[in-house]
Design an enzyme around this catalytic site. Structure first.
Site, PDB file in Angstrom:
ATOM      1  N   HIS A  14       0.839  -1.191   0.000  1.00  0.00           N
ATOM      2  CA  HIS A  14       0.000   0.000   0.000  1.00  0.00           C
ATOM      3  C   HIS A  14       0.877   1.245   0.000  1.00  0.00           C
ATOM      4  O   HIS A  14       2.070   1.193   0.322  1.00  0.00           O
ATOM      5  CB  HIS A  14      -0.980   0.018   1.178  1.00  0.00           C
ATOM      6  CG  HIS A  14      -0.364   0.212   2.528  1.00  0.00           C
ATOM      7  ND1 HIS A  14      -0.066   1.460   3.047  1.00  0.00           N
ATOM      8  CD2 HIS A  14       0.008  -0.678   3.482  1.00  0.00           C
ATOM      9  CE1 HIS A  14       0.444   1.331   4.245  1.00  0.00           C
ATOM     10  NE2 HIS A  14       0.512   0.041   4.547  1.00  0.00           N
ATOM     11  N   CYS A  66       3.755  -4.217   6.685  1.00  0.00           N
ATOM     12  CA  CYS A  66       3.331  -4.060   5.299  1.00  0.00           C
ATOM     13  C   CYS A  66       4.504  -3.663   4.404  1.00  0.00           C
ATOM     14  O   CYS A  66       5.569  -3.279   4.880  1.00  0.00           O
ATOM     15  CB  CYS A  66       2.229  -3.017   5.193  1.00  0.00           C
ATOM     16  SG  CYS A  66       0.629  -3.580   5.809  1.00  0.00           S
TER      17      CYS A  66
END
Length: 231
Positions: free
Chosen positions: A186, A201
């Protein structure tokens, strides 16, 4: 109820876009002023990287150049000290640049899976390939810090959410593509070299996250390997 469970699981380990809590691994001398007069242990290497005269001696201009680099990438304390964190970021940049357009030279990322997103934790790089053909990248990424490691292995994208918001940190995670529990590709509004890293992430620039969103789909493979420097 199923949606609540799914979002709860996805939230585990997601990257928070919180203010970076970074600490220099090499203690810089305490200074009341905003720019230190002391040379750091990596003074010559840092001077060379920044195109400064390489003499190993701290000058006011050296300090300002180092401080500007630290400010750009969120390195603290930003007092222009050539310590291990600052040099570590520069050294990683040098290694990333040396990869060029052949990120899978070592053959570590599988070439028999069709379209696959590869993540090299050691070099903090990611790219997309079709077999042996490079489709996009390599691009710099920001992966999990100590205690929040981005997990290695072969995975698949199982859920995509264009406007995802972390239920743990209550922060936006645009262009989220989840591939392992709460770990996802992301975008973030931080430097890709901002230490110490994410909460698991694979952070990307908005440009790269948009491109990954366009090139990948649910069910595509993701392969994560290596180890993030300093973890």
């Amino acid at each position: 109820m199923g949606e609540i469970r799914r979002r709860g699981v996805v939230a585990l380990g997601v990257t928070g876009l919180v203010a970076p809590l970074t600490r220099a691994l090499t203690a810089a001398p305490a200074q009341a002023a905003s720019c230190t007069t002391q040379a750091g242990p990596y003074q010559k290497q840092v001077e060379k990287f920044l195109g400064r005269p390489v003499d190993g001696k701290q000058s006011a201009a050296d300090c300002q150049a180092i401080k500007a680099f630290q400010d750009k990438h969120g390195i603290t304390p930003d007092i222009g000290y050539a310590g291990s964190v600052t040099w570590g970021v520069m050294d990683l940049m040098n290694k990333q640049k040396a990869v060029g357009k052949n990120p899978n030279k070592d053959g570590a990322c599988p070439v028999n899976k069709g379209r696959i997103a590869c993540v090299n934790l050691t070099l903090q790089l990611s790219w997309i390939q079709d077999g042996k053909k490079l489709v996009y990248g390599p691009v710099p990424v920001r992966t999990g810090r100590t205690g929040f490691a981005t997990r290695t292995g072969l995975k698949k994208i199982y859920w995509r959410d264009l406007h995802h918001v972390s239920t743990v940190y209550n922060v936006p995670m645009p262009y989220s593509q989840f591939f392992d529990g709460g770990q996802a590709f992301h975008s973030v509004g931080l430097s890709m070299w901002n230490p110490p890293g994410s909460h698991g992430c694979v952070n990307m620039t908005t440009k790269d996250a948009k491109t990954y969103w366009a090139l990948l789909k649910t069910g595509d493979d993701v392969f994560v390997y290596g180890r993030k420097p300093g973890t």
